[in-house]
Design a protein around this motif. Structure first.
Motif, PDB file in Angstrom:
ATOM      1  N   VAL A   1       0.834  -1.203   0.000  1.00 18.59           N
ATOM      2  CA  VAL A   1       0.000   0.000   0.000  1.00 18.59           C
ATOM      3  C   VAL A   1       0.872   1.258   0.000  1.00 18.59           C
ATOM      4  CG1 VAL A   1      -1.653   1.337   1.367  1.00 18.59           C
ATOM      5  CG2 VAL A   1      -2.006  -1.104   1.031  1.00 18.59           C
ATOM      6  N   THR A   2       1.971   1.245   0.746  1.00 18.44           N
ATOM      7  CA  THR A   2       2.868   2.402   0.769  1.00 18.44           C
ATOM      8  C   THR A   2       3.481   2.643  -0.607  1.00 18.44           C
ATOM      9  OG1 THR A   2       3.366   2.007   3.093  1.00 18.44           O
ATOM     10  CG2 THR A   2       4.910   3.394   1.875  1.00 18.44           C
TER      11      THR A   2
ATOM     12  N   TRP B   1      -5.966  -1.267   0.215  1.00 20.91           N
ATOM     13  CA  TRP B   1      -5.699  -1.065   1.635  1.00 20.91           C
ATOM     14  C   TRP B   1      -6.776  -1.728   2.496  1.00 20.91           C
ATOM     15  CZ3 TRP B   1      -8.469   1.797   5.316  1.00 20.91           C
ATOM     16  CH2 TRP B   1      -7.834   1.918   6.552  1.00 20.91           C
TER      17      TRP B   1
ATOM     18  N   THR C   1      -6.089  -4.735   5.086  1.00 22.71           N
ATOM     19  CA  THR C   1      -6.449  -4.498   6.486  1.00 22.71           C
ATOM     20  C   THR C   1      -7.410  -5.571   6.992  1.00 22.71           C
ATOM     21  OG1 THR C   1      -6.106  -2.127   6.219  1.00 22.71           O
ATOM     22  CG2 THR C   1      -7.430  -2.828   8.096  1.00 22.71           C
TER      23      THR C   1
END
Length: 196
Positions: free
Chosen positions: A91-92, A124, A128
């Motif tokens: 995600v980063t 994301w 998660t």
């Protein structure tokens, strides 16, 4: 009547030290509980409980240990940190590439930029959710080992991010993988003449 953001700013700045202290306390309770549980079971390197992403590996080892005592083969120690660290890195990298593309090509299509941003948000959310599911399942195995009569209630707390409470409460319990099923509560470890 005019609107002044100053009171809200003052409240936010005032709340920061309190929020920081609460976060530090939660970190210490979670780490101390996990450290004691790993040390009580003889797992090597219990200090990993104090390292943010590495603690997922330690929690996974505790879950795998219980599963092995029940004759099951699991890999929580691999999947828990892999999903959390790998997903976070993915995600980063996606967010960085999105920002770089916006900066380098500012005249690109708004619809395409919005669609790629929504895709990033969806990625994301999926990561998660996967991380939350595997963590809750791992916590359930650990709680079955340390406090079988309260495992479901403790897992509900873990679902809401309050896993630090049962981890701290169970830190001195004898795991069922060692002592067998003790009802209604697990016996406490004895240290000298003092009862923990």
């Amino acid at each position: 009547m005019s609107y002044s953001p100053v009171p809200y700013f003052v409240v936010m700045i005032s709340a920061m030290p309190i929020t920081s202290l609460v976060s530090i306390a939660i970190y210490v309770f979670r780490s101390l509980g996990l450290y004691s549980m790993a040390e009580n079971t003889g797992i090597s390197h219990p200090w990993m409980a104090w390292v943010p992403f590495v603690r997922q590996y330690l929690l996974g080892r505790l879950a795998d240990r219980y599963a092995a005592s029940q004759g099951q083969q699991t890999s929580y120690r691999i999947f828990m940190p892999a999903i959390q660290c790998g997903g976070g890195a993915l995600v980063t990298m996606g967010a960085i590439s999105w920002v770089v593309r916006i900066v380098l090509w500012p005249n690109s299509s708004l619809a395409r930029d919005l669609l790629s941003f929504l895709g990033l948000v969806a990625l994301w959310l999926v990561i998660t959710a996967a991380s939350a599911v595997i963590t809750v399942l791992g916590c359930y195995k650990v709680f079955l080992d340390y406090e079988p009569t309260s495992a479901v209630a403790y897992t509900v707390l873990a679902f809401f991010g309050l896993d630090w409470i049962p981890l701290f409460l169970c830190r001195n319990n004898v795991p069922t993988g060692i002592a067998g099923h003790c009802s209604p509560k697990q016996p406490r470890y004895q240290v000298g003449n003092r009862r923990m």
